[in-house]
Every structure is written in structure tokens, then in C-alpha cells.
Scaffold this motif. Structure first.
Motif, PDB file in Angstrom:
ATOM      1  N   TYR A  57       8.705   4.857  -0.293  1.00 24.67           N
ATOM      2  CA  TYR A  57       7.534   4.169  -0.832  1.00 24.67           C
ATOM      3  C   TYR A  57       6.371   5.158  -0.808  1.00 24.67           C
ATOM      4  O   TYR A  57       5.831   5.475   0.237  1.00 24.67           O
ATOM      5  N   THR A  58       6.003   5.684  -1.965  1.00 25.27           N
ATOM      6  CA  THR A  58       5.050   6.782  -2.022  1.00 25.27           C
ATOM      7  C   THR A  58       3.614   6.304  -1.803  1.00 25.27           C
ATOM      8  O   THR A  58       3.280   5.135  -2.043  1.00 25.27           O
ATOM      9  N   LEU A  59       2.770   7.232  -1.389  1.00 22.21           N
ATOM     10  CA  LEU A  59       1.359   6.923  -1.195  1.00 22.21           C
ATOM     11  C   LEU A  59       0.700   6.549  -2.519  1.00 22.21           C
ATOM     12  O   LEU A  59      -0.143   5.643  -2.561  1.00 22.21           O
ATOM     13  N   ASP A  60       1.078   7.199  -3.589  1.00 21.76           N
ATOM     14  CA  ASP A  60       0.512   6.865  -4.905  1.00 21.76           C
ATOM     15  C   ASP A  60       0.851   5.429  -5.296  1.00 21.76           C
ATOM     16  O   ASP A  60      -0.002   4.702  -5.823  1.00 21.76           O
ATOM     17  N   GLN A  61       2.093   5.014  -5.035  1.00 22.17           N
ATOM     18  CA  GLN A  61       2.475   3.637  -5.356  1.00 22.17           C
ATOM     19  C   GLN A  61       1.728   2.654  -4.466  1.00 22.17           C
ATOM     20  O   GLN A  61       1.305   1.580  -4.910  1.00 22.17           O
ATOM     21  N   CYS A  62       1.565   3.035  -3.218  1.00 25.11           N
ATOM     22  CA  CYS A  62       0.833   2.189  -2.279  1.00 25.11           C
ATOM     23  C   CYS A  62      -0.603   1.968  -2.757  1.00 25.11           C
ATOM     24  O   CYS A  62      -1.133   0.846  -2.698  1.00 25.11           O
ATOM     25  N   ARG A  63      -1.231   3.040  -3.233  1.00 26.86           N
ATOM     26  CA  ARG A  63      -2.599   2.927  -3.745  1.00 26.86           C
ATOM     27  C   ARG A  63      -2.662   1.999  -4.956  1.00 26.86           C
ATOM     28  O   ARG A  63      -3.583   1.183  -5.096  1.00 26.86           O
ATOM     29  N   MET A  64      -1.703   2.117  -5.866  1.00 27.77           N
ATOM     30  CA  MET A  64      -1.685   1.249  -7.037  1.00 27.77           C
ATOM     31  C   MET A  64      -1.458  -0.205  -6.641  1.00 27.77           C
ATOM     32  O   MET A  64      -2.132  -1.124  -7.153  1.00 27.77           O
ATOM     33  N   ASP A  65      -0.528  -0.445  -5.737  1.00 25.66           N
ATOM     34  CA  ASP A  65      -0.269  -1.813  -5.279  1.00 25.66           C
ATOM     35  C   ASP A  65      -1.481  -2.400  -4.563  1.00 25.66           C
ATOM     36  O   ASP A  65      -1.728  -3.611  -4.634  1.00 25.66           O
ATOM     37  N   TYR A  66      -2.235  -1.549  -3.891  1.00 21.03           N
ATOM     38  CA  TYR A  66      -3.461  -1.980  -3.217  1.00 21.03           C
ATOM     39  C   TYR A  66      -4.419  -2.626  -4.211  1.00 21.03           C
ATOM     40  O   TYR A  66      -5.005  -3.678  -3.938  1.00 21.03           O
ATOM     41  N   LEU A  67      -4.572  -2.018  -5.375  1.00 25.12           N
ATOM     42  CA  LEU A  67      -5.471  -2.580  -6.389  1.00 25.12           C
ATOM     43  C   LEU A  67      -4.981  -3.935  -6.880  1.00 25.12           C
ATOM     44  O   LEU A  67      -5.777  -4.848  -7.121  1.00 25.12           O
ATOM     45  N   ASP A 123      -9.951   5.108   1.191  1.00 31.17           N
ATOM     46  CA  ASP A 123      -8.832   6.031   0.983  1.00 31.17           C
ATOM     47  C   ASP A 123      -8.121   6.355   2.295  1.00 31.17           C
ATOM     48  O   ASP A 123      -6.882   6.393   2.351  1.00 31.17           O
ATOM     49  N   ALA A 124      -8.899   6.574   3.343  1.00 30.10           N
ATOM     50  CA  ALA A 124      -8.308   6.903   4.645  1.00 30.10           C
ATOM     51  C   ALA A 124      -7.511   5.735   5.204  1.00 30.10           C
ATOM     52  O   ALA A 124      -6.460   5.926   5.834  1.00 30.10           O
ATOM     53  N   VAL A 125      -7.988   4.509   4.975  1.00 33.43           N
ATOM     54  CA  VAL A 125      -7.301   3.319   5.481  1.00 33.43           C
ATOM     55  C   VAL A 125      -5.972   3.116   4.756  1.00 33.43           C
ATOM     56  O   VAL A 125      -4.950   2.789   5.381  1.00 33.43           O
ATOM     57  N   ILE A 126      -5.962   3.323   3.455  1.00 34.86           N
ATOM     58  CA  ILE A 126      -4.708   3.194   2.705  1.00 34.86           C
ATOM     59  C   ILE A 126      -3.697   4.227   3.216  1.00 34.86           C
ATOM     60  O   ILE A 126      -2.510   3.923   3.411  1.00 34.86           O
ATOM     61  N   ALA A 127      -4.162   5.448   3.455  1.00 29.45           N
ATOM     62  CA  ALA A 127      -3.270   6.499   3.968  1.00 29.45           C
ATOM     63  C   ALA A 127      -2.769   6.145   5.368  1.00 29.45           C
ATOM     64  O   ALA A 127      -1.595   6.370   5.695  1.00 29.45           O
ATOM     65  N   GLN A 128      -3.635   5.591   6.212  1.00 28.96           N
ATOM     66  CA  GLN A 128      -3.220   5.183   7.564  1.00 28.96           C
ATOM     67  C   GLN A 128      -2.143   4.106   7.478  1.00 28.96           C
ATOM     68  O   GLN A 128      -1.119   4.180   8.185  1.00 28.96           O
ATOM     69  N   VAL A 146       0.889  -4.229   1.252  1.00 30.40           N
ATOM     70  CA  VAL A 146      -0.433  -3.643   1.053  1.00 30.40           C
ATOM     71  C   VAL A 146      -1.394  -4.622   0.384  1.00 30.40           C
ATOM     72  O   VAL A 146      -2.609  -4.444   0.456  1.00 30.40           O
ATOM     73  N   HIS A 147      -0.878  -5.683  -0.216  1.00 32.14           N
ATOM     74  CA  HIS A 147      -1.770  -6.714  -0.741  1.00 32.14           C
ATOM     75  C   HIS A 147      -2.584  -7.339   0.385  1.00 32.14           C
ATOM     76  O   HIS A 147      -3.754  -7.695   0.196  1.00 32.14           O
ATOM     77  N   ASP A 148      -1.983  -7.491   1.561  1.00 30.05           N
ATOM     78  CA  ASP A 148      -2.726  -7.998   2.718  1.00 30.05           C
ATOM     79  C   ASP A 148      -3.859  -7.049   3.099  1.00 30.05           C
ATOM     80  O   ASP A 148      -4.963  -7.486   3.467  1.00 30.05           O
ATOM     81  N   LEU A 149      -3.590  -5.763   3.044  1.00 30.31           N
ATOM     82  CA  LEU A 149      -4.617  -4.782   3.382  1.00 30.31           C
ATOM     83  C   LEU A 149      -5.778  -4.878   2.398  1.00 30.31           C
ATOM     84  O   LEU A 149      -6.955  -4.863   2.803  1.00 30.31           O
ATOM     85  N   ALA A 150      -5.462  -4.972   1.116  1.00 29.03           N
ATOM     86  CA  ALA A 150      -6.516  -5.118   0.110  1.00 29.03           C
ATOM     87  C   ALA A 150      -7.319  -6.390   0.353  1.00 29.03           C
ATOM     88  O   ALA A 150      -8.555  -6.390   0.275  1.00 29.03           O
ATOM     89  N   PHE A 151      -6.620  -7.458   0.641  1.00 29.20           N
ATOM     90  CA  PHE A 151      -7.256  -8.749   0.917  1.00 29.20           C
ATOM     91  C   PHE A 151      -8.279  -8.595   2.048  1.00 29.20           C
ATOM     92  O   PHE A 151      -9.420  -9.057   1.947  1.00 29.20           O
TER      93      PHE A 151
END
Length: 336
Positions: free
Chosen positions: A277-287, A262-267, A241-246
């Protein structure tokens, strides 16, 4: 010394016939792009009798080639790992790296029918969705595999000393982009990262490991029936998900990013298919991915050729978008 062409003039029918395993005849060649890329490499389209291919060469400049030798080696490795996996990347017909002098070559599929998107314009919603899907496709292909675990995670920290680069960053920005003011909170975050670089990035490595691009921005994407990812020089092991944030930071204007983030992270999370791997963890890793973006931005600003007007405009757009991301999410050292 590994035997392969080092320049456009050395790419011959004889050499191509040898590596392709069938007789071919070079009808002509043309350089792709007005500038060489930020890292100084060259892209050459080789025109054959009934098709064309692209050759990617390492920089001709000895100093630049030395700086990016490890990056060139990584890209060759990625294309070798990608064979047979059906990934959204160009087919690779040949790749080689010379450890003695840092030279490299890739012979890859020519996908000139695909279209590019201007970095300065940024991606629209449909393009964002496409890139999100192909990033998830690559990441899921290597998700927690032995292949991914065998790759280096923090090699870029050894190649580029963040503290040293950060020490000269403000002066470099002032010279390149005199109209851009670095916010105090942004500077404080950079100071914090410069003081504890390895420790901070080690904390960012906790979670499912996969192959990451680490330069997932729209200049490295082509669009057609589906998005295709290019330029794997900074690839390694990390959190996908770091790539997605990038990508969302660098290649989407803030107004668009805010409406779809938010929709993109969920997708992305849904496309991975890992229920552990939970969505909440994914959101935190995104940051956390914003810290990698800061590292690459500082490296690119201080180490690469930004002399042309186009490259300065690129640097301005990149920095303004990064600052907006930090401000939108109120990111400071206390967040990590």
C-alpha cells in the motif's frame, strides 16, 4: 426481548453481579455530561465499592432509538470483536442489543483519569500524533482480515438517504448557522454526491479493507498515557485512512492541519506496515475521506438534535473546518 436494563434506575447490584460473574454492590451513580450525546444516548458512571464502571444506554426517545438502532447494534458488535486484541479502546464487560426495539447497553471500563480535549479548541500537534498512532493500531489489527471483510461497507447509505438529507441541508444550515455561507463549489459537490451517492462511495472502497470508525473526531477520544477511541456506532468496513482524514478535518483547526498534514499521513502510512500500500495511494485515499466527512456532517446537521448553543457552536466549527479542507485541496467532483 433481550433482558437488560433500559434506564439508569434499572441498573441494580443483582444485574451487575450476574453479568460480571461476581458479587458487587452499587454505591451510587451519576450521569456523565450535561447533554445527552448528539444521538441521544446516555452515559452513566456506576460507583461500586472499590471501583467504577460506565454504562452506555441507547436513547430513551423511541423515535431516536429507532433511527439509531443499527448504529447501537454496530457498537455492541465492535466491542465484541475487540476482545483480546489489545486495542486502544475501553475494556468491555458486557454488551447486548435488542433487535425488537433497538435498545442496547454496554458496560465498559471507566477511564475517568484520562482527559478530554474540547472539539471547539481542537487538538495540538502532540495529540494529533497520538490519535494518528492509535488509528493505525486499530486499522492494522484488522487489515485485510476476514473479520473486516465480513462487515458491511455502506450500511450508512441505507440508513440515511443522502439525497433526501441534502435537499434540506442548506435550509437547515441557514436556520442553525445564519452567519455561515455555503460556497458554490461546496454546494456543487453536495449536489454531485446526492445524484450518484452509491456509485461514488463504491469507488471509494477500492483498496485494503479494515475496520473503520467513521466518526473519528476528538469528542470520541480520551488522552492519557495514550489516546483511547470511544463511540463505535458508525463502524464498518472501509479504507482506514478515511478515518484519519475525518479526524484531521473535524478535530484540528485549519492553521494547525495545514502545517502537519503531510507528516501525519506519512506517520500513519508507516505505522501500517503494508509495503504493498503505497504512500501515494494513501495520500489519494486521504482526500476521498473528505466525502465521508461531508456525508456525516450533512446527516448530523439534518437528523440530530442541534438545539443547544453548545451543539450549534459544534456544528459551526465542524462545517467551517470542512469547507476549509475542500478549499485547501481544491476538492470538487472532478477530483474523483
Amino acid at each position: 426481548m433481550v433482558d437488560f436494563p433500559r434506564s439508569e434506575a434499572e441498573i441494580s447490584s443483582v444485574w451487575l453481579s450476574q453479568v460480571l460473574g461476581c458479587p458487587v454492590s452499587v454505591q451510587g451513580s451519576e450521569r456523565i455530561g450535561v447533554d445527552e450525546g448528539f444521538t441521544g444516548g446516555g452515559l452513566i458512571r456506576i460507583i461500586l465499592e472499590d471501583c467504577s464502571m460506565v454504562v452506555k444506554l441507547s436513547p430513551q426517545d423511541v423515535n431516536l432509538r429507532t433511527v439509531f438502532a443499527a448504529a447501537n447494534a454496530r457498537e455492541v458488535t465492535f466491542y465484541q470483536l475487540s476482545v483480546g486484541r489489545g486495542l486502544p479502546v475501553p475494556a468491555c464487560y458486557f454488551g447486548a442489543f435488542d433487535a425488537e426495539n433497538g435498545a442496547s447497553i454496554l458496560l465498559i471500563e471507566d477511564i475517568d483519569t484520562q482527559r478530554s480535549v474540547s472539539f471547539l479548541t481542537g487538538c495540538n500537534v502532540a495529540e494529533i500524533r497520538e490519535v494518528t498512532q492509535v488509528l493505525a493500531q486499530v486499522h492494522s489489527a484488522f487489515w485485510d482480515t476476514e473479520v473486516a471483510k465480513g462487515l458491511p461497507a455502506l450500511a450508512l447509505l441505507e440508513e440515511f438517504d443522502f439525497a433526501r438529507m441534502w435537499a434540506g441541508y442548506s435550509a437547515k444550515v441557514a436556520k442553525l448557522l445564519p452567519d455561515v455561507v455555503l460556497p458554490e463549489r461546496f454546494v456543487a459537490l453536495g449536489d454531485w454526491l446526492a445524484g450518484e451517492t452509491r456509485e461514488i462511495f463504491m469507488r471509494m472502497m477500492v483498496g485494503p479493507q479494515t475496520v473503520v470508525h467513521r466518526d473519528a473526531q476528538v469528542d470520541n477520544v480520551l488522552f492519557g498515557e495514550g489516546a483511547v477511541l470511544l463511540d463505535w456506532q458508525f463502524m464498518g468496513r472501509g479504507l482506514g485512512v478515511h478515518d484519519l482524514a475525518f479526524f484531521m478535518i473535524s478535530s484540528v483547526v485549519p492553521e494547525v492541519r495545514r502545517g502537519i498534514e503531510d507528516a501525519v499521513i506519512a506517520q500513519y502510512h508507516g505505522a501500517l506496515g503494508d509495503n504493498a500500500y503505497t504512500l501515494d495511494q494513501c495520500r489519494m485515499d486521504y482526500l476521498f475521506g473528505a466525502i465521508w466527512r461531508l456525508f456525516i456532517t450533512v446527516m448530523a446537521t439534518t437528523q440530530l438534535d442541534n438545539a443547544s448553543g453548545h451543539k450549534r457552536d459544534w456544528r459551526r466549527a465542524d462545517l467551517v473546518r470542512l469547507i476549509a479542507f475542500f478549499e485547501d485541496h481544491e476538492i470538487g467532483s472532478e477530483c474523483f
